[in-house]
Design a protein around this motif. Sequence first.
Motif, mmCIF file in Angstrom:
data_model
loop_
_atom_site.group_PDB
_atom_site.id
_atom_site.type_symbol
_atom_site.label_atom_id
_atom_site.label_comp_id
_atom_site.label_asym_id
_atom_site.label_seq_id
_atom_site.Cartn_x
_atom_site.Cartn_y
_atom_site.Cartn_z
ATOM 1 N N VAL A 117 58.047 114.956 14.804
ATOM 2 C CA VAL A 117 59.040 114.115 14.130
ATOM 3 C C VAL A 117 60.172 115.004 13.637
ATOM 4 O O VAL A 117 59.945 116.065 13.075
ATOM 5 N N ARG A 118 61.405 114.557 13.886
ATOM 6 C CA ARG A 118 62.596 115.309 13.463
ATOM 7 C C ARG A 118 63.324 114.522 12.384
ATOM 8 O O ARG A 118 63.407 113.308 12.448
ATOM 9 N N ARG A 119 63.843 115.226 11.437
ATOM 10 C CA ARG A 119 64.693 114.621 10.406
ATOM 11 C C ARG A 119 66.018 115.364 10.416
ATOM 12 O O ARG A 119 66.055 116.584 10.298
ATOM 13 N N THR A 120 67.115 114.636 10.587
ATOM 14 C CA THR A 120 68.442 115.224 10.574
ATOM 15 C C THR A 120 68.989 115.155 9.157
ATOM 16 O O THR A 120 69.003 114.068 8.562
ATOM 17 N N PRO A 121 69.403 116.288 8.602
ATOM 18 C CA PRO A 121 69.966 116.264 7.246
ATOM 19 C C PRO A 121 71.090 115.230 7.122
ATOM 20 O O PRO A 121 71.943 115.108 8.008
ATOM 21 N N GLY A 122 71.045 114.463 6.059
ATOM 22 C CA GLY A 122 72.065 113.444 5.811
ATOM 23 C C GLY A 122 71.737 112.085 6.415
ATOM 24 O O GLY A 122 72.419 111.112 6.138
ATOM 25 N N GLU A 123 70.706 112.012 7.263
ATOM 26 C CA GLU A 123 70.302 110.728 7.845
ATOM 27 C C GLU A 123 69.070 110.208 7.121
ATOM 28 O O GLU A 123 68.198 110.980 6.741
ATOM 29 N N ALA A 124 68.992 108.904 6.973
ATOM 30 C CA ALA A 124 67.882 108.287 6.229
ATOM 31 C C ALA A 124 66.755 107.862 7.152
ATOM 32 O O ALA A 124 66.027 106.924 6.856
ATOM 33 N N ARG A 125 66.577 108.536 8.278
ATOM 34 C CA ARG A 125 65.506 108.162 9.200
ATOM 35 C C ARG A 125 64.939 109.403 9.872
ATOM 36 O O ARG A 125 65.518 110.478 9.814
ATOM 37 N N VAL A 126 63.800 109.200 10.513
ATOM 38 C CA VAL A 126 63.195 110.253 11.324
ATOM 39 C C VAL A 126 63.251 109.808 12.780
ATOM 40 O O VAL A 126 63.402 108.615 13.074
ATOM 41 N N ARG A 127 63.129 110.767 13.658
ATOM 42 C CA ARG A 127 63.164 110.465 15.094
ATOM 43 C C ARG A 127 62.019 111.171 15.792
ATOM 44 O O ARG A 127 61.602 112.247 15.395
ATOM 45 N N SER A 128 61.563 110.548 16.859
ATOM 46 C CA SER A 128 60.550 111.142 17.703
ATOM 47 C C SER A 128 60.728 110.563 19.099
ATOM 48 O O SER A 128 61.552 109.673 19.309
ATOM 49 N N ARG A 129 59.960 111.073 20.033
ATOM 50 C CA ARG A 129 60.059 110.614 21.416
ATOM 51 C C ARG A 129 58.652 110.535 21.981
ATOM 52 O O ARG A 129 57.776 111.311 21.632
ATOM 53 N N ALA A 130 58.454 109.600 22.890
ATOM 54 C CA ALA A 130 57.187 109.482 23.598
ATOM 55 C C ALA A 130 57.488 109.164 25.057
ATOM 56 O O ALA A 130 58.508 108.553 25.374
#
Length: 69
Positions: A44-57
Amino acid sequence: MENDEHVAEPGLVVLDIAAADEVIAAAVMDALQRQWATSGMTPVRRTPGEARVRSRAYADLRHRPDLVG
């Protein structure tokens, strides 16, 4: 970044997941794994300044876990 091998055949897909937090992202991945054969969730990745996390499958929609075995 996916490459052409990840979607080279019908039924192969790359799913980008955006969620409010890691718990929700994991819940989504759990639901996907019950439906299709998947790679599991990437870190899981979190980009500074963004209110969400991202991932890929990566998933193979031709293979359902309940039909394997």
